[in-house]
Each structure stands twice: as C-alpha cells, then as structure tokens.
Design an enzyme around this catalytic site. Structure first.
Site, PDB file in Angstrom:
ATOM      1  N   LYS A  38       0.807  -1.200   0.000  1.00 49.74           N
ATOM      2  CA  LYS A  38       0.000   0.000   0.000  1.00 49.74           C
ATOM      3  C   LYS A  38       0.852   1.267   0.000  1.00 49.74           C
ATOM      4  CE  LYS A  38      -3.387  -2.266   3.010  1.00 49.74           C
ATOM      5  NZ  LYS A  38      -3.881  -2.291   4.388  1.00 49.74           N
ATOM      6  N   GLY A  39       2.102   1.131   0.385  1.00 53.65           N
ATOM      7  CA  GLY A  39       2.935   2.291   0.692  1.00 53.65           C
ATOM      8  C   GLY A  39       3.090   3.316  -0.413  1.00 53.65           C
ATOM      9  N   GLU A  70       7.981   2.128  -6.189  1.00 48.59           N
ATOM     10  CA  GLU A  70       8.072   1.713  -4.773  1.00 48.59           C
ATOM     11  C   GLU A  70       8.021   2.927  -3.860  1.00 48.59           C
ATOM     12  OE1 GLU A  70       8.055  -0.541  -2.640  1.00 48.59           O
ATOM     13  OE2 GLU A  70       8.977  -2.410  -3.305  1.00 48.59           O
ATOM     14  N   ASP A  71       7.561   2.705  -2.636  1.00 52.39           N
ATOM     15  CA  ASP A  71       7.615   3.761  -1.620  1.00 52.39           C
ATOM     16  C   ASP A  71       9.028   3.897  -1.063  1.00 52.39           C
ATOM     17  OD1 ASP A  71       7.490   1.263  -0.395  1.00 52.39           O
ATOM     18  OD2 ASP A  71       6.065   1.848   1.152  1.00 52.39           O
ATOM     19  N   ASP A 116      14.571  -0.592   1.418  1.00 54.78           N
ATOM     20  CA  ASP A 116      15.283  -0.684   2.692  1.00 54.78           C
ATOM     21  C   ASP A 116      16.371  -1.761   2.542  1.00 54.78           C
ATOM     22  OD1 ASP A 116      15.778  -0.430   5.452  1.00 54.78           O
ATOM     23  OD2 ASP A 116      14.152  -1.742   6.008  1.00 54.78           O
ATOM     24  N   LYS A 156      17.022   3.772   1.555  1.00 56.04           N
ATOM     25  CA  LYS A 156      17.887   3.770   2.748  1.00 56.04           C
ATOM     26  C   LYS A 156      19.144   2.986   2.392  1.00 56.04           C
ATOM     27  CE  LYS A 156      14.380   3.341   6.369  1.00 56.04           C
ATOM     28  NZ  LYS A 156      13.841   2.328   7.314  1.00 56.04           N
ATOM     29  N   PHE A 176      13.096   4.534  10.941  1.00 51.30           N
ATOM     30  CA  PHE A 176      11.793   4.126  10.444  1.00 51.30           C
ATOM     31  C   PHE A 176      10.951   5.364  10.196  1.00 51.30           C
ATOM     32  CE2 PHE A 176       7.512   2.376  10.530  1.00 51.30           C
ATOM     33  CZ  PHE A 176       7.683   1.272   9.715  1.00 51.30           C
ATOM     34  N   VAL A 177      10.515   5.538   8.943  1.00 51.55           N
ATOM     35  CA  VAL A 177       9.798   6.765   8.569  1.00 51.55           C
ATOM     36  C   VAL A 177       8.328   6.472   8.270  1.00 51.55           C
ATOM     37  CG1 VAL A 177      11.871   7.910   7.699  1.00 51.55           C
ATOM     38  CG2 VAL A 177      10.470   6.570   6.117  1.00 51.55           C
ATOM     39  N   ARG A 202      -0.328   7.043   7.208  1.00 50.10           N
ATOM     40  CA  ARG A 202      -0.128   7.104   5.751  1.00 50.10           C
ATOM     41  C   ARG A 202      -0.567   8.458   5.199  1.00 50.10           C
ATOM     42  NH1 ARG A 202       0.880   1.913   3.886  1.00 50.10           N
ATOM     43  NH2 ARG A 202      -0.157   0.201   4.946  1.00 50.10           N
TER      44      ARG A 202
HETATM   45  P1  5GP Z   1      12.801  -4.069   2.108  1.00 51.39           P
HETATM   46  O1  5GP Z   1      12.311  -5.381   1.576  1.00 51.39           O
HETATM   47  O2  5GP Z   1      13.573  -3.254   1.127  1.00 51.39           O
HETATM   48  O3  5GP Z   1      13.571  -4.258   3.406  1.00 51.39           O
HETATM   49  O4  5GP Z   1      11.555  -3.257   2.579  1.00 51.39           O
HETATM   50  C1  5GP Z   1      10.617  -2.785   1.689  1.00 51.39           C
HETATM   51  C2  5GP Z   1       9.289  -2.507   2.371  1.00 51.39           C
HETATM   52  O5  5GP Z   1       9.414  -2.382   3.792  1.00 51.39           O
HETATM   53  C3  5GP Z   1       8.756  -1.178   1.918  1.00 51.39           C
HETATM   54  O6  5GP Z   1       8.005  -1.305   0.739  1.00 51.39           O
HETATM   55  C4  5GP Z   1       7.939  -0.742   3.125  1.00 51.39           C
HETATM   56  O7  5GP Z   1       6.652  -1.292   3.053  1.00 51.39           O
HETATM   57  C5  5GP Z   1       8.664  -1.326   4.305  1.00 51.39           C
HETATM   58  N1  5GP Z   1       9.591  -0.361   4.934  1.00 51.39           N
HETATM   59  C6  5GP Z   1      10.937  -0.350   4.899  1.00 51.39           C
HETATM   60  N2  5GP Z   1      11.453   0.688   5.592  1.00 51.39           N
HETATM   61  C7  5GP Z   1      10.385   1.375   6.047  1.00 51.39           C
HETATM   62  C8  5GP Z   1      10.240   2.590   6.823  1.00 51.39           C
HETATM   63  O8  5GP Z   1      11.188   3.271   7.231  1.00 51.39           O
HETATM   64  N3  5GP Z   1       8.967   2.977   7.079  1.00 51.39           N
HETATM   65  C9  5GP Z   1       7.871   2.281   6.666  1.00 51.39           C
HETATM   66  N4  5GP Z   1       6.683   2.765   6.987  1.00 51.39           N
HETATM   67  N5  5GP Z   1       7.961   1.149   5.945  1.00 51.39           N
HETATM   68  C10 5GP Z   1       9.203   0.710   5.637  1.00 51.39           C
END
Ligand code: 5GP
Length: 183
Positions: free
Chosen positions: A45-46, A101-102, A105, A133, A154-155, A167
């Site tokens: 949803k992000g 993508e939002d 990470d 990040k 964490f944002v 959101r």
């Molecule tokens: P990854 O698989 O790259 O570790 O994480 C991707 C997903 O984790 C993002 O699409 C998001 O939903 C969530 N996520 C990662 N870091 C953050 C953050 O700082 N804040 C929030 N709200 N979601 C995050």
C-alpha cells in the site's frame, strides 16, 4: 490527540516532496518519450499517494496497475520473506515496465518483485522509488530513479505507515519513541 502529535520530527516537508515528485514526473516523461505506453506498477500500500501524485506529473501516455506484497505487519524490521498477496491485472509481456516503490530498505522486496517481473518477459524493466535507505541494503538492487535518500530510521507519512496509521500525513517524518511503547 492529533496524529501529528506522534511525530518527533519532519524529514521531508510537503513542499520538498511535491517539488521532487514533479521533477521525477519530468524524468519519467523524458525516459519514455519514444516508448509505447509504459506500465507503471505501484507496489501497495505504501506507494499509493506517491503514485497518485507522480502519474499527474507524467506527460506521456501510460497505464498504472497495482500489486500488493506482504509487509512487516506492525513490526519495523524486514523479515526478508516476501509474498505477492495481490497480482497485476495487466500482462507485462512485451511492455515497458516501471516499478514504483515507496521505500527500498534491505532490498529484499524489490529483488523479489524484479525477479518475478523478469520471468514475465517485459520489453524493459526499470525501478522508481520515492525513498531509499542505502545504509540498510542487504541485496544489490538496481534503482533507476530515486526521490530521496533517507537515514537508517523508520519513517512514516506520504503513504508510509506504522501499524496501518500515519499514511495520510503530508510529509515524511519520524515517530516519537513513545508511540512504539504504546503498541
Ligand atoms: P525491504 O524489503 O527493502 O527491506 O523493505 C521494503 C518494504 O518495507 C517497503 O516497501 C515498506 O513497506 C517497508 N519499509 C521499509 N522501511 C520502512 C520505513 O522506514 N517505514 C515504513 N513505513 N515502511 C518501511
């Protein structure tokens, strides 16, 4: 209590978000000026607010579609396990695809999605993320367009949640520690 009372500090203001998203829209329009109707794939949803603003700044014909992947739930750490909960309606074969993508990470979610998309035979595959990040990356993923790099915190806001809340904030910010203690 107002939602904004839970915010410790603002990392990216509404004005900075809006200005950057307009720039990204121009970049995407230039990238696809010679391509036939690219497909923007929004990972929910992000990314729903980002996509809604971004698409209105793109000045070439394009389509949007949505997919939902498993998230962290109420946790703030990635499990590294990714599943597709809702798939695209459109066929990707032979299309120019841009994943929207939002935030990237660790990179596990994006790595999974791009690997999955490649098996569907797109004409090209690119990635646009609002936030990245870089210090958290555990797998190497290619990012073609990045809105902002953010520190290892964490944002929330502008589509990003904590336990499904925040959101709707118009900025990207960091929560107060007490919020985590409360839940
Ligand atoms: P990854 O698989 O790259 O570790 O994480 C991707 C997903 O984790 C993002 O699409 C998001 O939903 C969530 N996520 C990662 N870091 C953050 C953050 O700082 N804040 C929030 N709200 N979601 C995050």
């Amino acid at each position: 209590m107002a939602l904004s009372d839970d915010i410790d500090r603002i990392l990216i203001s509404e004005d900075d978000l809006q200005a950057r998203v307009a720039e990204l829209g121009n970049e995407i329009s230039a990238l696809y000026s010679d391509e036939d109707c690219p497909l923007l794939v929004s990972v929910l949803k992000g990314s729903f607010i980002f996509l809604a603003d971004l698409t209105r700044h793109i000045d070439v014909r394009h389509e949007v579609d949505f997919m939902v992947t498993s998230s962290y739930g109420a946790a703030t750490e990635s499990s590294g396990v990714v599943r597709i909960l809702l798939d695209l309606e459109s066929s990707v074969e032979g299309r120019h695809v841009m994943i929207v993508e939002d935030i990237v990470d660790t990179g596990y979610t994006l790595e999974y999605i791009t690997r999955n998309m490649r098996t569907r035979g797109p004409a090209s595959l690119r990635v646009c993320t609002l936030l990245s990040k870089p210090t958290r990356r555990e797998v190497d993923v290619q990012l073609d367009i990045i809105g902002f790099e953010v520190p290892d915190e964490f944002v929330v806001g502008y589509g990003l949640d904590y336990a499904e809340h925040y959101r709707n904030l118009r900025f990207v910010g960091v929560l107060k520690q007490q919020v985590y203690a409360r839940s």
